[in-house]
Structure formats: structure tokens, C-alpha cells
Design a protein around this motif. Structure first.
Motif, mmCIF file in Angstrom:
data_model
loop_
_atom_site.group_PDB
_atom_site.id
_atom_site.type_symbol
_atom_site.label_atom_id
_atom_site.label_comp_id
_atom_site.label_asym_id
_atom_site.label_seq_id
_atom_site.Cartn_x
_atom_site.Cartn_y
_atom_site.Cartn_z
ATOM 1 N N TYR A 1 55.245 34.024 49.790
ATOM 2 C CA TYR A 1 54.959 34.829 48.904
ATOM 3 C C TYR A 1 53.457 34.737 49.159
ATOM 4 C CZ TYR A 1 59.894 33.141 47.229
ATOM 5 O OH TYR A 1 60.864 33.465 47.049
ATOM 6 N N ARG A 2 52.962 36.747 49.203
ATOM 7 C CA ARG A 2 52.041 36.376 49.517
ATOM 8 C C ARG A 2 50.564 36.731 47.567
ATOM 9 N NH1 ARG A 2 49.463 39.686 53.455
ATOM 10 N NH2 ARG A 2 47.924 40.425 52.238
ATOM 11 N N PHE A 3 51.652 36.795 46.775
ATOM 12 C CA PHE A 3 51.161 36.968 45.146
ATOM 13 C C PHE A 3 52.053 36.007 44.332
ATOM 14 C CE2 PHE A 3 48.596 40.427 47.278
ATOM 15 C CZ PHE A 3 48.011 40.460 47.247
ATOM 16 N N TYR A 4 51.443 35.661 43.494
ATOM 17 C CA TYR A 4 52.457 35.017 41.912
ATOM 18 C C TYR A 4 51.976 35.205 40.990
ATOM 19 C CZ TYR A 4 53.572 31.903 45.687
ATOM 20 O OH TYR A 4 53.655 31.608 47.163
ATOM 21 N N TRP A 5 52.910 35.791 40.281
ATOM 22 C CA TRP A 5 52.230 36.618 38.882
ATOM 23 C C TRP A 5 52.720 35.430 37.635
ATOM 24 C CZ3 TRP A 5 50.377 41.710 39.307
ATOM 25 C CH2 TRP A 5 50.610 42.204 40.685
ATOM 26 N N TYR A 6 51.788 35.728 36.146
ATOM 27 C CA TYR A 6 51.444 34.974 35.458
ATOM 28 C C TYR A 6 51.886 36.326 33.976
ATOM 29 C CZ TYR A 6 50.707 30.691 37.279
ATOM 30 O OH TYR A 6 50.692 29.442 38.093
ATOM 31 N N ARG A 7 52.973 36.170 33.244
ATOM 32 C CA ARG A 7 52.983 37.174 32.456
ATOM 33 C C ARG A 7 53.182 36.547 30.467
ATOM 34 N NH1 ARG A 7 57.316 41.945 32.900
ATOM 35 N NH2 ARG A 7 58.546 39.787 31.868
ATOM 36 N N THR B 1 36.642 38.000 25.718
ATOM 37 C CA THR B 1 36.240 37.588 27.097
ATOM 38 C C THR B 1 37.631 36.377 27.083
ATOM 39 O OG1 THR B 1 33.934 37.208 26.751
ATOM 40 C CG2 THR B 1 34.863 36.213 28.766
ATOM 41 N N LEU B 2 38.249 36.808 28.348
ATOM 42 C CA LEU B 2 39.258 35.701 29.013
ATOM 43 C C LEU B 2 38.540 35.529 29.642
ATOM 44 C CD1 LEU B 2 42.395 35.131 29.431
ATOM 45 C CD2 LEU B 2 42.126 36.540 31.088
ATOM 46 N N VAL B 3 38.352 34.112 29.786
ATOM 47 C CA VAL B 3 38.326 32.842 30.295
ATOM 48 C C VAL B 3 39.043 31.557 31.069
ATOM 49 C CG1 VAL B 3 36.298 30.964 31.216
ATOM 50 C CG2 VAL B 3 35.475 32.664 29.706
ATOM 51 N N ILE B 4 39.125 31.553 32.556
ATOM 52 C CA ILE B 4 40.287 31.412 33.277
ATOM 53 C C ILE B 4 39.665 30.181 34.105
ATOM 54 C CG2 ILE B 4 42.426 30.766 35.403
ATOM 55 C CD1 ILE B 4 42.891 34.075 34.271
ATOM 56 N N LYS B 5 39.179 29.154 33.130
ATOM 57 C CA LYS B 5 38.982 28.411 34.086
ATOM 58 C C LYS B 5 38.795 27.325 35.650
ATOM 59 C CE LYS B 5 37.324 25.723 29.437
ATOM 60 N NZ LYS B 5 37.395 24.480 28.924
ATOM 61 N N LYS B 6 40.414 27.257 35.765
ATOM 62 C CA LYS B 6 40.545 26.943 37.868
ATOM 63 C C LYS B 6 41.051 27.483 37.321
ATOM 64 C CE LYS B 6 37.038 23.035 38.354
ATOM 65 N NZ LYS B 6 36.989 22.884 36.968
ATOM 66 N N ALA B 7 41.295 28.295 39.329
ATOM 67 C CA ALA B 7 43.012 29.130 40.145
ATOM 68 C C ALA B 7 42.212 28.866 41.174
ATOM 69 C CB ALA B 7 43.426 30.194 38.465
ATOM 70 N N ARG B 8 44.110 28.826 41.713
ATOM 71 C CA ARG B 8 43.392 29.630 43.359
ATOM 72 C C ARG B 8 45.350 30.537 43.810
ATOM 73 N NH1 ARG B 8 44.410 23.571 45.784
ATOM 74 N NH2 ARG B 8 45.882 22.917 45.502
ATOM 75 N N TYR B 9 44.610 31.418 43.843
ATOM 76 C CA TYR B 9 44.266 31.979 45.547
ATOM 77 C C TYR B 9 43.627 33.036 45.626
ATOM 78 C CZ TYR B 9 44.730 26.956 47.526
ATOM 79 O OH TYR B 9 44.874 25.819 47.848
ATOM 80 N N GLY B 10 42.461 33.809 44.385
ATOM 81 C CA GLY B 10 41.683 34.603 44.398
ATOM 82 C C GLY B 10 42.575 35.632 42.637
ATOM 83 N N THR B 11 41.889 35.808 41.519
ATOM 84 C CA THR B 11 42.706 35.999 40.609
ATOM 85 C C THR B 11 42.306 37.263 40.074
ATOM 86 O OG1 THR B 11 41.856 33.560 39.637
ATOM 87 C CG2 THR B 11 42.477 35.811 38.019
ATOM 88 N N ALA B 12 43.496 38.244 39.756
ATOM 89 C CA ALA B 12 43.306 39.399 39.070
ATOM 90 C C ALA B 12 43.696 39.707 38.064
ATOM 91 C CB ALA B 12 44.433 40.176 40.034
ATOM 92 N N VAL B 13 43.464 40.718 36.844
ATOM 93 C CA VAL B 13 43.582 40.437 35.411
ATOM 94 C C VAL B 13 43.904 41.339 35.086
ATOM 95 C CG1 VAL B 13 43.329 39.289 33.366
ATOM 96 C CG2 VAL B 13 42.507 37.959 34.995
ATOM 97 N N VAL C 1 48.847 40.481 32.064
ATOM 98 C CA VAL C 1 49.481 39.718 33.422
ATOM 99 C C VAL C 1 48.325 39.011 34.611
ATOM 100 C CG1 VAL C 1 50.717 40.846 35.719
ATOM 101 C CG2 VAL C 1 50.884 41.229 33.119
ATOM 102 N N VAL C 2 48.283 38.308 35.002
ATOM 103 C CA VAL C 2 47.448 37.468 35.769
ATOM 104 C C VAL C 2 47.844 37.327 37.484
ATOM 105 C CG1 VAL C 2 46.412 35.521 36.280
ATOM 106 C CG2 VAL C 2 46.103 36.298 34.353
ATOM 107 N N ARG C 3 47.056 37.989 38.230
ATOM 108 C CA ARG C 3 47.969 37.552 39.976
ATOM 109 C C ARG C 3 47.122 36.711 40.641
ATOM 110 N NH1 ARG C 3 46.839 41.853 43.320
ATOM 111 N NH2 ARG C 3 45.608 41.160 43.609
ATOM 112 N N LEU C 4 47.990 35.925 41.542
ATOM 113 C CA LEU C 4 47.513 34.717 42.091
ATOM 114 C C LEU C 4 47.561 35.173 43.306
ATOM 115 C CD1 LEU C 4 47.382 31.146 39.985
ATOM 116 C CD2 LEU C 4 45.652 33.216 40.105
ATOM 117 N N GLY C 5 46.951 35.041 44.744
ATOM 118 C CA GLY C 5 46.890 35.496 45.743
ATOM 119 C C GLY C 5 47.676 33.636 46.449
#
Length: 647
Positions: free
Chosen positions: A20-26, A40-52, A84-88
């Protein structure tokens, strides 16, 4: 969450293999009925590329895979909001973004692997609180960013309060009044606070403070320690709080452990991490770790602060890609320093592993260094150091040499190896040695297999023989590097990593869930790293019998006080002592005392063991330095090496 996406239920298939190219959190977040100017939303560490996205509205994107993503959400109405948070994956990142490539990994599993927080604040709000200890003055320098997101000018007072973390006792405070910020304005306020009865932080006494910063509209508390650390160019030593300090330690390759088949949710189990960092290292006399090719979740550093560990924090770069954007590197390195900079456990920033970049030391480190009020040193891989007192790293993998045996240490002064290729007038950090990895099953790894087959022959298929040999050789090498006194830090590779049949390296455990160390290794390395320790400086595989032999014994004192004891030198076969002598010894603080002791070697040929045993006068368990030998007769030599057929 936090975790990696292979922990999702129901399970996802082929995670980390780029299906899969992307994974989603909701999720849904509920905002309280509380006045605020900014969420302010702070995501302390996530990979690979975070979109909100919030309520189907795009908020922003953060490319960094190892640092905080900060997403301003604006002013929110009370009640539920859909987040919704999308990771690559690595292939979805632009080529100019570093993503932690490691040629000894096979799986790159996305996930939000650190905490997520949502802050509500008024205006002006606080950002980037930094603390710089000043031990000589009994004070701390503080830098605080104030930001006004309100459409009109705002006036506020900044109140700073320092307390002892454990007792809550007030030990320092100051107030800055009359601060006015225009719409959209950012100001950095830099007061100094004097600390009453300042108490330094050290591995032996990890004393912590809290700093509370408050405006009329916001409040935040950070924890810190009064700790100064640097490498001294003249002596090539580490200095902790102004005095020489020897670093004994290992490496943690957390991102490799992420692909371990038994990893599960262990890296986010605080009891497991506390045993890993705070309990077990003391049994091996380890006071330091390099977090190698990967930054840990932030609570790992909290535990290290409390445990008194010294951490070399390494950004995940192993080999430089010149497509990377210098601006992106500056952004991510800045986020890293600002997020981790108040942890007293972090004593060295490490820009990369074994890397020649030509960029990090000239265009990145000089810029971000000024963000660190503690002014820590930087390790710049195999490039030249970036600062005048910065150290160099060295990885002297002796057993990677096809014909290496311990006998070659007899003429080895322990100088910096050619692989670092850097300055020769700096403190040296040996933070990798020595090519003797075993899987948790006791089988050699793909890199170490030829070493064990050369030294053990058919016994290389016997896990017990391999484990005994690794324990013996690693202890001997550790003693060698410590006794030569040429390295400010001696840190082997590797305490925690992965274990798999096709893996290049591995770690020290036989049961990773219960954190049980391989017992032969644990016993020998506890002696090898003992702060008041001993090294038998004898490396020959054969010992002529029927005559007296003089042995050199180094007694090491890596503590801040003089130490005394008794050295016993003996030759034994099994439990039978064949010859023995003793001598008293006293060693100055941070010193080394060298003894020359003579023993009559029995004439009867055969395998034996020479042992130097140090019994501290203050009591406690004696520590030993051991060498396997073959006593030879007058007719010729015995077989090369020990233990077993060869070492």
C-alpha cells in the motif's frame, strides 16, 4: 497508538513491503467548552510523511519521519471534531526528504510511533522552551518563544519558576513584565535564573528540576538537569560537569528492532523500556548508549534522564543522498534539537553514521548548534568535525579482518583506526566494535558466520560454543580498548537490535520479551566494564612451560575517588590452580596503575587459563580478566588460539 501499523486490528497483510502507498488513522476529538485562541495538534514522531485533515478540511503536511509534526488547527468550537491522519511509505516521499535508509534493514513499517497531543492556548502562547545549565554560576539560561496569533496587540507577563522535580521545593523564579506583541509577532525572551543550592545531574546522581513557564494565556512545564558535557581537545577526554568521565556503553538500533519478529508493542511498554534502560545496564556497568540510526519515542529520554544514562542521539542518516534538500535537513534538525534539547541524558548530537556528506558539517550543524543552549558536542560521522572540540567516531571492527586473532593486540597501541578518516587530534568515540554478533538462538549472523567458522570449525554450529566464544572475545576487546586509554568512549555494537536468520547483526538477548541477557556475555562484560576493573595485557595463544613468565596487568579506576584492592594473578586448569601470586594496588581517581607480576609456569603442556583477579578493598564482588592459553613444552608450539580450536 503509538505504535506501527502492523499492530492494527484487524491485521494488515504485507506491511512494510510497499503493498500500500498510504495508511490512514481516523478518530474523533472532543474540544471542551474552554476559551482559546489556538488549538495545536502535535504528532511527536510518525513516518513516512504525515498529512492531517480536520472535519474534511486539509490542515497541513509534515515530511519529517523522525521529528515532531506541529499542525495549527486555529480556534475550534466546543464539541466533537473528526480528525484524519494519513501516512505514506518511503516511495511516496519526495526524493529531497531523508527517510532513514539502512542497508541492514528489509522492512520500513509506517506508523505514529510517538505520542500525539492536542494543546489549547490563549495568546500569546509559548513555544520552544530551552534551558541551558550554567554550573559555575549556579544558574540556568532560558529561551522562550512567545507568539501572538490574535488579530490585535497583546500584552502579557512571563513568569518562570524552577522547582526540584522530586520534592517540589522552589529554588528559583523570575518575572518578565510589560511584554507586548503585535498581531502575528514572535519574540524570544531570554532570562537567566539563579538556582538555590544547585545540584548537578550525573549518572551516579540523576537529579532533576522542573521549569514552569506561564503567561496570562498559556502555561507549560519542562524538566531538565544541571549538567554540562563536552569533549576536551587537549586531553582527548570527555568532561562531565568539569571532570574527566569515561563512557562505557553500547548501541540501541531501535528502528532495526522495529522489524524484529518479536517486537510487537514492546517499544511502547513503559515497564519493558524501563527495565531495558534503567535496570539491566547497571548489571553490565554501562553508563551510556548511542541511539544508533534512529531517534526514540520521547518517553525513552525521560526514562534515561531518571536512570542517569548518557545518550548519543543519532539522526537516521547512513550514507548521504545529494538529492536531499539542505533546507529540509535544517528544518528537521531544528525540530530535533528543540524537541530533545532539555534532556540531560543527551550529551552528544550525532548527525550521521559512518557518512561523508560534505554538507552536514558545513551547512547544517553550524546553523542548528546555536539552538542548543547546553552547547553539546556534535559527532559528524566520518567527515571532519564541525566544531573545534567536537569528537570523531571510530569503528575498529578487528574481527572483520580475515586473519585477526587476539595475538595481534600485543603490538597494537589502540590508536584511532583508518576507517574514521578524520582529524587525529580529537577525542575519539569508539561506538562500534566488534563483528561477533550472534542471533538470539546462538547462531552466527550473515556477517559473523565466517568468523565463527574460522575460529571454531565444526563447533560453529553449536550455539553454546558460539556464545562462550563471543563472551570471551568481547570481554577481552573491551578490556583492551579501556586499558589503552586512547578512547573517551567505548561502546560496543549492539545491545538492542533485531534477530533474524538473514540479519547482518543482532543483539545481546536470548529472550527479548522478558529481557534476559545471554548469561555468558552478561557475566564477562560486567567484569570487562567494571569501573574499578582489570586488564591482563597478555594476548599470545601459547605460553612456554617450565619457566617463569612476567605478565603486565593494568588496573583501571574510572571513578571520581581513589580505589585500592588486591590483584591476584594465577594460572589454572579447570578448578585446579597451578601457580598464584598477589600484589596490593592503589589507583588514583580516573587513573590507571600498571603492575608487572611474575608466575612460574608449570612444565606440563596443555590448555590452561591465566586470570588476573581484582578484589576491591571496599568489598564487593571481585572482577576478572581471563586469557585462554596453551602451555607448550620445549619441543614446540600448541594449537593457535583459544578458547576451543582457535580465537
Amino acid at each position: 497508538m503509538p505504535g506501527l501499523i502492523d499492530l492494527a486490528r484487524p491485521r494488515l497483510d504485507k506491511v512494510g513491503q510497499l503493498r500500500y502507498r498510504f495508511y490512514w488513522y481516523r478518530t474523533t476529538v472532543t474540544i471542551p467548552d474552554q476559551p482559546h485562541d489556538r488549538a495545536t495538534l502535535v504528532i511527536k514522531k510518525a513516518r513516512y510523511g504525515t498529512a492531517v485533515w480536520l472535519d474534511d478540511r486539509p490542515i497541513g503536511h509534515h515530511y519529517g519521519c523522525f521529528t515532531r509534526g506541529v499542525f495549527p488547527l486555529g480556534r475550534l468550537t466546543a464539541g466533537p471534531h473528526h480528525l484524519v491522519v494519513r501516512l505514506g511509505t518511503p516511495v511516496t516521499l519526495p526524493p529531497w526528504v531523508p527517510w532513514g535508509e539502512d542497508r541492514e534493514k528489509t522492512r520500513y513499517i509506517p506508523g505514529i510511533y510517538d505520542d500525539v497531543v492536542l494543546w489549547l492556548s490563549g495568546s500569546p502562547h509559548l513555544e520552544n522552551i530551552r534551558v541551558g545549565p550554567r554550573l559555575a554560576e549556579g544558574a540556568v539560561d532560558v529561551a522562550v518563544d512567545l507568539v501572538n496569533v490574535h488579530p490585535t496587540p497583546q500584552t502579557t507577563t512571563l513568569r518562570l519558576t524552577v522547582r526540584e522535580a522530586a520534592s517540589g521545593r522552589l529554588v528559583g523564579q523570575t518575572t518578565v513584565t510589560g511584554l507586548t506583541l503585535g498581531p502575528g509577532e514572535r519574540q524570544t525572551i531570554q532570562p537567566r535564573l539563579t538556582i538555590a543550592d544547585p545540584h548537578p545531574w550525573s549518572p551516579e546522581d540523576p537529579f532533576l528540576y522542573t521549569l514552569e513557564c506561564a503567561t496570562d494565556a498559556d502555561q507549560e512545564t519542562v524538566r531538565f538537569g544541571l549538567r554540562e558535557f563536552r569533549y576536551d581537545r587537549a586531553s582527548r577526554r570527555a568532561l562531565l560537569n568539569g571532570r574527566p568521565y569515561w563512557l562505557h556503553g553500547s548501541n540501541i538500533t531501535l528502528y532495526r528492532f522495529f522489524e524484529d519478529p518479536e517486537r510487537g508493542a514492546l517499544p511502547w511498554d513503559r515497564a519493558w523500556v524501563r527495565r531495558l534502560l534503567a535496570e539491566l545496564p547497571r548489571t553490565l556497568h554501562l553508563n551510556s548508549f548511542r541511539f544508533c540510526i534512529g531517534l526514540a519515542p520521547e518517553f525513552w529520554y525521560d526514562i534515561a534522564d531518571e536512570a542517569g544514562l548518557l545518550i548519543q542521539d543519532e539522526f537516521p542518516i547512513w550514507g548521504y543522498d545529494h538529492r536531499w534538500s539542505t533546507q529540509e535537513l535544517l528544518q528537521e534538525f531544528s525540530e530535533w534539537i528543540l524537541a530533545h534539547g532539555n534532556h540531560p541524558c543527551i550529551v552528544t548530537w550525532d548527525a550521521c553514521n559512518e557518512t561523508h556528506s560534505g554538507v552536514l558539517g558545513t551547512r547544517v550543524i553550524p546553523v542548528v548548534r546555536r539552538l542548543d543552549l547546553a552547547d553539546r558536542p556534535w559527532d559528524n560521522g566520518y567527515d571532519l568535525p564541525a566544531g573545534p572540540d567536537d569528537p570523531v567516531e571510530d569503528h575498529p571492527y578487528k574481527f572483520s579482518q580475515p586473519d585477526f586473532t587476539l595475538a595481534r593486540l600485543a603490538d597494537d597501541p589502540g590508536e584511532q583506526s583508518p576507517n574514521s578518516g578524520a582529524a587525529r587530534d580529537r577525542a575519539v568515540i569508539i561506538n562500534e566494535y566488534d563483528w561477533l554478533w550472534l542471533q538470539r538462538t546462538g547462531q552466527p549472523t550473515t556477517l559473523s558466520d565466517r568468523v565463527y567458522r574460522r575460529l571454531l570449525g565444526e563447533q560453529a554450529d553449536d550455539p553454546e560454543a558460539c556464545r562462550r566464544l563471543r563472551a570471551y572475545l568481547m570481554a577481552a576487546l573491551t578490556e583492551f580498548w579501556r586499558a589503552r586509554r586512547r578512547a573517551a568512549a567505548v561502546q560496543y555494537f549492539c545491545y538492542l537490535g533485531y534477530s533474524r536468520p538473514d540479519g547482518e547483526t543482532s543483539d545481546d538477548f536470548i529472550d527479548i520479551r522478558r529481557l534476559i541477557l545471554e548469561p555468558h556475555f552478561a557475566a564477562r562484560m560486567a567484569d570487562a566494564f567494571a569501573p574499578f576493573g582489570v586488564c591482563l595485557d597478555f594476548w599470545a595463544p601459547d605460553l612456554p612451560g617450565g619457566r617463569a613468565h612476567s605478565f603486565t596487568v593494568h588496573v583501571l579506576n574510572d571513578t571520581a575517588a581513589p580505589q585500592a584492592g588486591q590483584v591476584t594473578l594465577l594460572v589454572r586448569r579447570g578448578e585446579t590452580v597451578l601457580a598464584e601470586t598477589t600484589a596490593p594496588v592503589t589507583v588514583a581517581a580516573d587513573g590507571r596503575q600498571t603492575l608487572s607480576l611474575t608466575l612460574p609456569i608449570p612444565a606440563r603442556p596443555g590448555p590452561a587459563e591465566v586470570v588476573a583477579r581484582l578484589s576491591p578493598a571496599a568489598g564487593g564482588r571481585p572482577v576478572e580478566s581471563r586469557r585462554k592459553v596453551t602451555i607448550t613444552g620445549p619441543e614446540g608450539r600448541g594449537p593457535l588460539g583459544a578458547p576451543g580450536p582457535a580465537a
